[in-house]
Write a protein that holds these residues in place. Structure first.
Motif, PDB file in Angstrom:
ATOM      1  N   GLY A  40       6.217  24.844   7.683  1.00 34.63           N
ATOM      2  CA  GLY A  40       5.173  24.791   6.676  1.00 34.63           C
ATOM      3  C   GLY A  40       6.256  25.250   5.181  1.00 34.63           C
ATOM      4  N   PRO A  41       6.572  26.251   5.214  1.00 32.22           N
ATOM      5  CA  PRO A  41       7.343  26.745   4.235  1.00 32.22           C
ATOM      6  C   PRO A  41       8.870  26.637   3.482  1.00 32.22           C
ATOM      7  N   SER A  42       8.666  25.730   4.396  1.00 33.28           N
ATOM      8  CA  SER A  42      10.432  25.876   4.040  1.00 33.28           C
ATOM      9  C   SER A  42      10.970  24.307   4.266  1.00 33.28           C
ATOM     10  N   ALA A  43       9.554  23.415   3.627  1.00 34.53           N
ATOM     11  CA  ALA A  43       9.292  22.318   2.725  1.00 34.53           C
ATOM     12  C   ALA A  43      10.020  21.778   1.520  1.00 34.53           C
ATOM     13  N   PRO A  44      10.211  22.871   0.992  1.00 35.93           N
ATOM     14  CA  PRO A  44      11.421  22.238  -0.647  1.00 35.93           C
ATOM     15  C   PRO A  44      12.350  22.392  -0.021  1.00 35.93           C
ATOM     16  N   LEU A  47      12.852  18.904   1.514  1.00 33.52           N
ATOM     17  CA  LEU A  47      12.066  18.183   0.815  1.00 33.52           C
ATOM     18  C   LEU A  47      13.102  17.551  -0.577  1.00 33.52           C
ATOM     19  N   ALA A  48      14.029  18.805  -0.785  1.00 32.27           N
ATOM     20  CA  ALA A  48      15.145  18.225  -2.326  1.00 32.27           C
ATOM     21  C   ALA A  48      16.277  17.789  -1.667  1.00 32.27           C
ATOM     22  N   LEU A  49      16.583  17.871  -0.051  1.00 36.18           N
ATOM     23  CA  LEU A  49      17.665  17.726   0.725  1.00 36.18           C
ATOM     24  C   LEU A  49      17.450  16.152   0.573  1.00 36.18           C
ATOM     25  N   ASP A  50      16.148  15.590   1.084  1.00 38.62           N
ATOM     26  CA  ASP A  50      16.363  14.063   1.593  1.00 38.62           C
ATOM     27  C   ASP A  50      15.741  13.630   0.382  1.00 38.62           C
ATOM     28  N   GLY A 257       5.765  17.325   1.646  1.00 39.03           N
ATOM     29  CA  GLY A 257       7.116  18.539   2.179  1.00 39.03           C
ATOM     30  C   GLY A 257       6.796  18.086   3.301  1.00 39.03           C
ATOM     31  N   ILE A 258       5.961  17.874   3.911  1.00 40.58           N
ATOM     32  CA  ILE A 258       6.117  18.552   5.553  1.00 40.58           C
ATOM     33  C   ILE A 258       6.733  17.632   6.404  1.00 40.58           C
ATOM     34  N   ALA A 259       5.866  16.469   5.914  1.00 39.63           N
ATOM     35  CA  ALA A 259       6.551  15.207   6.664  1.00 39.63           C
ATOM     36  C   ALA A 259       8.890  15.287   6.290  1.00 39.63           C
ATOM     37  N   ALA A 260       8.961  16.125   5.672  1.00 42.95           N
ATOM     38  CA  ALA A 260      10.734  16.037   5.196  1.00 42.95           C
ATOM     39  C   ALA A 260      11.074  17.646   6.641  1.00 42.95           C
ATOM     40  N   ASN A 265      11.671  19.005  12.676  1.00 49.06           N
ATOM     41  CA  ASN A 265      10.925  19.757  13.946  1.00 49.06           C
ATOM     42  C   ASN A 265       9.726  19.042  14.555  1.00 49.06           C
ATOM     43  N   GLY A 266      10.350  17.381  15.361  1.00 46.39           N
ATOM     44  CA  GLY A 266       9.457  16.515  15.753  1.00 46.39           C
ATOM     45  C   GLY A 266       8.752  17.593  16.621  1.00 46.39           C
ATOM     46  N   LEU A 267       8.588  18.334  17.594  1.00 44.98           N
ATOM     47  CA  LEU A 267       7.580  19.086  17.884  1.00 44.98           C
ATOM     48  C   LEU A 267       6.786  20.315  17.561  1.00 44.98           C
TER      49      LEU A 267
END
Length: 343
Positions: A40-44, A47-50, A257-260, A265-267
């Motif tokens: 989760g904490p890697s979301a930003p 999300l910035a990439l996507d 962010g979690i969706a990104a 990490n689909g699992l």
């Protein structure tokens, strides 16, 4: 026969292709390492990439998982990665012992450090001092493990009476749950939720956060090599502008962010990682200092205190200056760093 209209159309198409080709040619490739797994904490960053924030700055960024702050710092210093996300305290120790490979923090993310020691209440460990004679499990590069000397000094612990067991990150929490170690070190939101996932409830745990006893500490920041930043100021500024935008978007919409992250990490357990992200944002990012000063910055007096704490804890050979540890000149304008409310 080609008409005037066709000629103009062809000319316009050629100009568009030329512009795209030039933009691609000018795009700067950057490698960025996280401090840990895709959670989760890697979301930003994702999300910035996507959302194209890096490409908007002319940057082609690849993001890899990490294996602890110590590992990330070594990889940045060695040139394997251009920038990374790591513990500023571990970076200070590295700089003091490796002055020729100086690193610098350029954007503070975890304004409040999430470092902690976690024990089972059933262990009988009620105070930090009770850790003497006990075994603590953690990966070698774990930031909380590396910073343990500061925690020990602040709590009157004889660090020589504590035994460390080096384990893979995936085995750390299971070892505590099985009582194969008396304690573990790690980030609060990492260990708390990893233990929850394997059936250990929060009310079965005692957590000793470093921030409660160690003065002035900061946590993880965006880090790069000092010479890289000096040679590529526009690149670093552009990278931080994108990260700043990604962080603000994540605060406003943690679900996005979690969706990104889930795309990579689909699992992962979406509910668990959403909770982990919200704990990280609410506890380590959106502090009173951040609300007053904005995202990414530090308070000079607090940083100076933090440097002194780290110097004493690690018995460092030199005293680092605040400006050599954190360079605020690459930050986005203050108006762009105002922290939104967590949704």
């Amino acid at each position: 026969m080609i008409t005037l209209t066709q000629r103009l159309f062809n000319l316009g198409a050629a100009l568009v292709l030329s512009t795209v080709s030039t933009a691609q040619a000018q795009s700067t490739n950057l490698k960025f390492t996280l401090d840990w797994a895709l959670e989760g904490p890697s979301a930003p960053y994702f999300l910035a990439l996507d959302r194209g924030y890096f490409s908007r700055e002319g940057l082609n960024v690849s993001i890899d998982r990490g294996f602890g702050s110590g590992d990330a710092i070594n990889k940045i210093a060695g040139g394997t990665y251009d920038l990374g996300f790591g513990d500023i305290n571990a970076m200070m120790e590295f700089n003091a012992r490796n002055p020729a490979q100086k690193l610098v923090a350029v954007y503070m993310v975890y304004n409040a450090p999430p470092h902690a020691i976690v024990v089972l209440k059933s262990s009988g460990i009620k105070t930090p001092k009770d850790l003497e004679g006990k075994t603590i499990a953690a990966p070698v590069g774990d930031a909380s493990r590396r910073l343990f000397p500061a925690f020990a000094e602040a709590n009157g612990i004889d660090a020589t009476k504590v035994k460390w067991v080096s384990v893979d990150g995936a085995l750390r929490e299971p070892m505590l749950a099985r009582k194969q170690a008396d304690a573990i070190s790690g980030f609060t939101f990492t260990s708390l939720l990893n233990l929850k996932q394997i059936g250990v409830a929060a009310d079965e745990l005692t957590i000793f956060p470093y921030a409660a006893s160690v003065r002035g500490l900061y946590g993880n920041a965006v880090i790069t090599r000092a010479d890289f930043a000096q040679k590529n100021p526009g690149v670093v500024k552009g990278f931080l502008a994108a990260v700043n935008a990604g962080l603000k978007d994540t605060i406003k919409d943690p679900g996005a962010g979690i969706a990104a992250v889930q795309k990579r990490n689909g699992l992962m357990n979406v509910a668990l990682e959403t909770e982990r992200l919200r704990l990280a944002l609410g506890g380590s990012v959106l502090t009173s200092d951040v609300k007053a000063l904005g995202l990414g910055s530090v308070r000079p007096d607090r940083l100076k205190s933090s440097i002194n704490t780290v110097k004493q804890a690690f018995d460092l050979p030199v005293t680092l200056s605040p400006t050599s540890v954190f360079n605020a000149s690459y930050l986005p304008p203050a108006a762009e760093r105002k922290a939104p409310a967590l949704k």
